[in-house]
Design a protein around this motif. Structure first.
Motif, PDB file in Angstrom:
ATOM      1  N   HIS A  90       0.826  -1.220   0.000  1.00 61.02           N
ATOM      2  CA  HIS A  90       0.000   0.000   0.000  1.00 61.02           C
ATOM      3  C   HIS A  90       0.855   1.263   0.000  1.00 61.02           C
ATOM      4  N   TYR A  91       2.160   1.084   0.033  1.00 60.86           N
ATOM      5  CA  TYR A  91       3.043   2.241  -0.140  1.00 60.86           C
ATOM      6  C   TYR A  91       4.256   1.817  -0.961  1.00 60.86           C
ATOM      7  N   THR A  92       4.002   1.531  -2.217  1.00 68.41           N
ATOM      8  CA  THR A  92       5.045   1.063  -3.137  1.00 68.41           C
ATOM      9  C   THR A  92       6.208   2.054  -3.225  1.00 68.41           C
ATOM     10  N   GLU A  93       5.874   3.359  -3.176  1.00 67.40           N
ATOM     11  CA  GLU A  93       6.905   4.390  -3.311  1.00 67.40           C
ATOM     12  C   GLU A  93       8.005   4.212  -2.267  1.00 67.40           C
ATOM     13  N   GLY A  94       7.627   3.796  -1.077  1.00 65.95           N
ATOM     14  CA  GLY A  94       8.603   3.651  -0.002  1.00 65.95           C
ATOM     15  C   GLY A  94       9.136   2.235   0.145  1.00 65.95           C
ATOM     16  N   THR A  95       8.307   1.256  -0.166  1.00 63.49           N
ATOM     17  CA  THR A  95       8.681  -0.139   0.116  1.00 63.49           C
ATOM     18  C   THR A  95       9.229  -0.847  -1.115  1.00 63.49           C
ATOM     19  N   GLY A  96       8.895  -0.332  -2.292  1.00 58.83           N
ATOM     20  CA  GLY A  96       9.276  -1.017  -3.525  1.00 58.83           C
ATOM     21  C   GLY A  96       8.436  -2.261  -3.806  1.00 58.83           C
ATOM     22  N   VAL A  97       7.456  -2.517  -2.941  1.00 61.83           N
ATOM     23  CA  VAL A  97       6.613  -3.708  -3.136  1.00 61.83           C
ATOM     24  C   VAL A  97       5.433  -3.349  -4.037  1.00 61.83           C
ATOM     25  N   GLN A  98       5.357  -4.019  -5.176  1.00 60.44           N
ATOM     26  CA  GLN A  98       4.312  -3.741  -6.160  1.00 60.44           C
ATOM     27  C   GLN A  98       2.988  -4.394  -5.765  1.00 60.44           C
ATOM     28  N   ARG A  99       1.902  -3.796  -6.209  1.00 59.10           N
ATOM     29  CA  ARG A  99       0.603  -4.443  -6.039  1.00 59.10           C
ATOM     30  C   ARG A  99       0.436  -5.524  -7.097  1.00 59.10           C
ATOM     31  N   GLU A 100       0.003  -6.699  -6.642  1.00 57.06           N
ATOM     32  CA  GLU A 100      -0.134  -7.847  -7.548  1.00 57.06           C
ATOM     33  C   GLU A 100      -1.518  -8.459  -7.517  1.00 57.06           C
ATOM     34  N   LYS A 101      -2.041  -8.633  -6.300  1.00 62.46           N
ATOM     35  CA  LYS A 101      -3.259  -9.415  -6.148  1.00 62.46           C
ATOM     36  C   LYS A 101      -4.474  -8.509  -5.935  1.00 62.46           C
ATOM     37  N   PRO A 102      -5.670  -9.041  -6.190  1.00 68.29           N
ATOM     38  CA  PRO A 102      -6.883  -8.233  -5.967  1.00 68.29           C
ATOM     39  C   PRO A 102      -6.892  -7.544  -4.602  1.00 68.29           C
ATOM     40  N   VAL A 103      -6.493  -8.265  -3.566  1.00 61.02           N
ATOM     41  CA  VAL A 103      -6.543  -7.672  -2.220  1.00 61.02           C
ATOM     42  C   VAL A 103      -5.622  -6.450  -2.113  1.00 61.02           C
ATOM     43  N   ASP A 104      -4.510  -6.473  -2.833  1.00 58.95           N
ATOM     44  CA  ASP A 104      -3.574  -5.343  -2.811  1.00 58.95           C
ATOM     45  C   ASP A 104      -4.236  -4.099  -3.427  1.00 58.95           C
ATOM     46  N   PHE A 105      -4.896  -4.315  -4.550  1.00 57.87           N
ATOM     47  CA  PHE A 105      -5.531  -3.195  -5.255  1.00 57.87           C
ATOM     48  C   PHE A 105      -6.734  -2.666  -4.465  1.00 57.87           C
ATOM     49  N   ALA A 106      -7.449  -3.593  -3.846  1.00 55.40           N
ATOM     50  CA  ALA A 106      -8.610  -3.181  -3.039  1.00 55.40           C
ATOM     51  C   ALA A 106      -8.158  -2.313  -1.869  1.00 55.40           C
ATOM     52  N   LEU A 107      -7.068  -2.707  -1.230  1.00 52.77           N
ATOM     53  CA  LEU A 107      -6.594  -1.961  -0.060  1.00 52.77           C
ATOM     54  C   LEU A 107      -6.330  -0.502  -0.413  1.00 52.77           C
ATOM     55  N   LEU A 108      -5.636  -0.283  -1.486  1.00 56.14           N
ATOM     56  CA  LEU A 108      -5.307   1.091  -1.833  1.00 56.14           C
ATOM     57  C   LEU A 108      -6.547   1.875  -2.288  1.00 56.14           C
ATOM     58  N   ALA A 109      -7.427   1.182  -2.998  1.00 53.78           N
ATOM     59  CA  ALA A 109      -8.650   1.858  -3.467  1.00 53.78           C
ATOM     60  C   ALA A 109      -9.546   2.255  -2.294  1.00 53.78           C
ATOM     61  N   ASN A 110      -9.479   1.507  -1.199  1.00 51.73           N
ATOM     62  CA  ASN A 110     -10.343   1.810  -0.057  1.00 51.73           C
ATOM     63  C   ASN A 110      -9.699   2.753   0.949  1.00 51.73           C
ATOM     64  N   ASP A 111      -8.410   2.924   0.849  1.00 49.17           N
ATOM     65  CA  ASP A 111      -7.662   3.612   1.894  1.00 49.17           C
ATOM     66  C   ASP A 111      -8.091   5.075   2.060  1.00 49.17           C
ATOM     67  N   GLU A 112      -7.797   5.895   1.070  1.00 45.64           N
ATOM     68  CA  GLU A 112      -8.027   7.332   1.238  1.00 45.64           C
ATOM     69  C   GLU A 112      -9.493   7.741   1.187  1.00 45.64           C
ATOM     70  N   ILE A 113     -10.270   7.034   0.371  1.00 49.71           N
ATOM     71  CA  ILE A 113     -11.653   7.497   0.167  1.00 49.71           C
ATOM     72  C   ILE A 113     -12.468   7.450   1.458  1.00 49.71           C
ATOM     73  N   THR A 114     -12.114   6.524   2.355  1.00 50.51           N
ATOM     74  CA  THR A 114     -12.831   6.473   3.638  1.00 50.51           C
ATOM     75  C   THR A 114     -12.671   7.807   4.382  1.00 50.51           C
ATOM     76  N   GLY A 115     -11.543   8.467   4.177  1.00 53.81           N
ATOM     77  CA  GLY A 115     -11.284   9.735   4.860  1.00 53.81           C
ATOM     78  C   GLY A 115     -12.267  10.814   4.436  1.00 53.81           C
ATOM     79  N   LEU A 116     -12.581  10.845   3.148  1.00 60.27           N
ATOM     80  CA  LEU A 116     -13.533  11.844   2.659  1.00 60.27           C
ATOM     81  C   LEU A 116     -14.939  11.542   3.200  1.00 60.27           C
ATOM     82  N   ILE A 117     -15.273  10.265   3.277  1.00 58.62           N
ATOM     83  CA  ILE A 117     -16.603   9.878   3.765  1.00 58.62           C
ATOM     84  C   ILE A 117     -16.727  10.186   5.265  1.00 58.62           C
TER      85      ILE A 117
END
Ligand SMILES: [Fe+2]
Ligand SMILES: [Fe+2]
Length: 199
Positions: A90-117
């Protein structure tokens, strides 16, 4: 063997004392649980990922530390490498770990938007997420000074990635936001967004 949702929540309670961060973590966990259901994935596992993703933010409130320095703690507590890899993604820029699996993509998609809600809910006198309509979130989305920390372009980009990987490109931003809103509404009392904070 995977640790459980309960163990993840115990870890969060141990490391996160601040109510706002707990609310963020619970909101992401709710959205993860919801999307796992929609996609036929393991709901408990996805919820666990949501709970753990920011568990170390209070002790590592800096992107030079978070989430990297949380990983050894998770490892020590017996969390498996795959869980840790997803959290690092969820922080590829710092960790170098790429998103690969559905759960990885879901995590990032859900992360910030909850803040606006959450922010949209907390400016209402009722402080009840059950009263929040998509229309109000849309207005707040357009007003970029509101919850300015929520990077709208980044949310759009990570939603597009999630859509491409998990929904053949068919999940648009507002359908996504509607989903996250309803996932959070289903857990309003856990999030203390059921009116208990009303002014
Ligand atoms: Fe994070
Ligand atoms: Fe987060």
């Amino acid at each position: 063997m995977r640790n459980s949702v309960d163990e993840a929540w115990i870890l969060v309670q141990e490391y996160v004392k601040e109510k706002g961060l707990r609310r963020h973590i619970l909101a992401v966990a709710a959205a993860m649980y919801y999307y796992a259901g929609l996609l036929g994935e393991d709901q408990e596992y996805w919820e666990t990922i949501g709970l753990l993703h920011d568990f170390d933010w209070e002790i590592h409130p800096d992107l030079n530390q978070h989430p990297m320095d949380g990983a050894p703690i998770l490892r020590e507590r017996g969390w498996d490498e795959e869980t840790i890899r997803t959290i690092l993604s969820h922080y590829t820029e710092g960790t170098g770990v790429q998103r690969e699996k559905p759960v990885d993509f879901a995590l990032l998609a859900n992360d910030e938007i909850t803040g606006l809600i959450i922010a949209t809910t907390l400016v209402r006198p009722s402080r009840n997420i059950g009263d929040v309509r998509l229309k109000s979130i849309r207005k707040k989305w357009k007003d970029r000074r509101f919850a300015a920390g929520v990077d709208r372009d980044h949310v759009q980009a990570v939603t597009d990635d999630f859509s491409r990987v998990c929904f053949s490109g068919q999940l648009d931003l507002w359908a996504h936001i509607a989903n996250v809103l309803s996932a959070m509404q289903a857990r309003a009392s856990d999030l203390e967004l059921d009116g208990q904070l009303a002014r």
